[in-house]
Design an enzyme around this catalytic site. Structure first.
Site, PDB file in Angstrom:
ATOM      1  CG  ASP A  84      -0.288  -0.176   2.534  1.00  0.00           C
ATOM      2  OD1 ASP A  84       0.710  -0.912   2.605  1.00  0.00           O
ATOM      3  OD2 ASP A  84      -0.750   0.421   3.530  1.00  0.00           O
ATOM      4  CD  GLU A 142       2.995  -1.056   7.933  1.00  0.00           C
ATOM      5  OE1 GLU A 142       3.007  -1.171   9.171  1.00  0.00           O
ATOM      6  OE2 GLU A 142       3.108   0.032   7.359  1.00  0.00           O
ATOM      7  CD  GLU A 143       2.290   3.199   5.857  1.00  0.00           C
ATOM      8  OE1 GLU A 143       2.081   3.626   7.010  1.00  0.00           O
ATOM      9  OE2 GLU A 143       3.412   3.212   5.319  1.00  0.00           O
ATOM     10  NE  ARG A 183      16.859  -3.385  19.490  1.00  0.00           N
ATOM     11  CZ  ARG A 183      17.815  -2.712  20.135  1.00  0.00           C
ATOM     12  NH1 ARG A 183      18.708  -2.020  19.460  1.00  0.00           N
ATOM     13  NH2 ARG A 183      17.876  -2.726  21.444  1.00  0.00           N
ATOM     14  CG  HIS A 369       5.185   7.852   6.658  1.00  0.00           C
ATOM     15  ND1 HIS A 369       4.098   7.585   7.461  1.00  0.00           N
ATOM     16  CD2 HIS A 369       5.585   6.652   6.199  1.00  0.00           C
ATOM     17  CE1 HIS A 369       3.880   6.272   7.499  1.00  0.00           C
ATOM     18  NE2 HIS A 369       4.762   5.700   6.734  1.00  0.00           N
TER      19      HIS A 369
HETATM   20 ZN   LIG Z   1       4.898   3.684   6.621  1.00  0.00          ZN
HETATM   21 ZN   LIG Z   2       6.318   0.954   5.703  1.00  0.00          ZN
END
Ligand SMILES: [Zn+2]
Ligand SMILES: [Zn+2]
Length: 397
Positions: A84, A142-143, A183, A369
């Site tokens: 997305d 995902e957002e 990580r 973003h």
């Molecule tokens: Zn994002």
């Molecule tokens: Zn992302």
């Protein structure tokens, strides 16, 4: 370097122009969360073209395909890409600029998707050379809550066959192209949204004794809730509480009836996440009540925290070191942003790593973003080959 690794590098190099073309196509044609209709068709068509049989329509626009090697039941590695875009007007002047006004791949999900298409092609060409199954997961949204990952899991993406491990990557505009970040353990935060309505009795500001002042109540609540972080949280346990909206719509001499507050609650421990929410709700309600008013405390649950399975992450990191060299593998800091890959990480051994995409010399430095986000496309050849190598290494454990 093993022969197989050399083969993968050659295949990644040979198809790099195609993968850049995929990325540019997706970048020019971004779609918002849960609306990835054309993107899903594009992905399914490419998977079909390379000889796979994709399953479409999972959680709306999700696409899943399997690549079976020898002895396909032995192990299953899931590889995930999100598809997305974001409601941002692109400000880059590039040939592949978004053609959809106000929608932009500003989080690099076009990179994740095109990269996984490349990885699919490489792994499919090498399927005689590994044992087990690769499960390709192209997910929507995902957002946007509740997150495409949670819906795909609910629709069975982690069954038939169940992945032994899940691997995902994310672009990193703060890491130079060529480098990969890892990580172990807790990595990204759970994210919950808080919506408070503090109700009192408004009126003339000159007569507060006749009113129940919601501005003062809300102010007390904000201060008190922050003290939950400092007094009730285990200091070794990262958490963030931030309020970005505080609307008291009165004027100098008018106290309003109510105040609305909105904030975000983030941490890296599911038990503390729930405990903190309970404490906040109770404290806000009780403060308002003690001051003569009331508080409605609504919680919009977001994503859980993302944990990288230590042993899996160590294995993947070792494999990555073998592929890109020790000098190109770096440690990641904790990052209090959310990521819906976390849903997989809560139920299957998972590893989420960062793909360096920064190139300062070329001015590619904008964060995700933002309207000027872009990547150094050299990252694509690295990511397609690397993920192929990591997947095969994980099957051969
Ligand atoms: Zn994002
Ligand atoms: Zn992302």
């Amino acid at each position: 370097m093993s022969q197989l690794q050399e083969k993968i590098k050659a295949l990644a190099k040979a198809q790099s122009a195609d993968i850049i073309a995929h990325r540019r196509h997706l970048h020019s044609n971004p779609e918002l969360s849960f609306e990835e209709f054309k993107t899903a068709k594009y992905v399914a068509a490419e998977l079909t073209a390379i000889g796979l049989s994709p399953q479409e329509g999972i959680a709306g626009t999700g696409v899943v395909a399997l690549i079976e090697g020898r002895n396909p039941e032995s192990r299953v590695v899931g590889l995930r890409a999100d598809m997305d875009a974001l409601p941002i007007l692109e400000a880059n002047d590039v040939p592949y600029k978004s053609t959809v006004p106000g929608v932009m791949h500003a989080c690099g999900h076009d990179v994740h998707t095109s990269s996984l298409l490349g990885t699919a092609r490489i792994l499919n060409q090498l399927k005689e050379e590994f044992e087990g199954t690769i499960k390709l997961v192209f997910q929507p949204a995902e957002e946007k809550a509740p997150g495409g990952a949670s819906l795909m899991i609910r629709e069975g993406v982690l069954e038939n066959p169940r992945p032994t491990s899940m691997v995902g990557q994310h672009v990193a505009p703060n890491i130079p192209v060529g480098k990969i970040g890892f990580r172990e353990g807790m990595y990204m935060a759970s994210t919950d949204e808080l919506y408070l309505t503090v109700k009192g009795k408004g009126g003339h500001a000159a007569a507060p004794h006749q009113l129940v002042d919601p501005v003062l109540m809300a102010s007390h609540i904000i201060v008190a809730l922050q003290q939950i972080i400092s007094r009730n949280r285990n200091p070794a346990n990262p958490a963030v509480l931030s309020f970005g909206r505080f609307i008291a719509d009165g004027v100098t001499n008018v106290i309003p009836n109510e105040v609305t507050i909105q904030g975000t609650w983030r941490c890296m421990d599911e038990e503390w996440r729930e405990d903190g929410l309970k404490r906040m709700k109770k404290m806000a309600e009780n403060i308002a009540e003690a001051m003569g008013g009331s508080c409605e405390f609504e919680i919009l649950k977001g994503y859980p925290f993302l944990k990288n399975h230590p042993e899996l992450t160590r294995r993947v990191r070792t494999a990555a070191t073998g592929y890109v060299g020790a000098e190109n593998v770096i440690d990641l800091d904790l990052w209090m942003a959310g990521e819906d890959f976390a849903f997989y990480s809560q139920v299957v051994d998972s590893c989420f790593y960062r793909l360096g995409t920064r190139n300062e010399a070329r001015g590619i430095i904008s964060g995700v973003h933002t309207p000027t986000f872009d990547i150094d496309e050299d990252a694509l050849e690295i990511s397609t080959g690397l993920m192929s190598w990591l997947a095969i290494s994980e099957l051969n454990v």
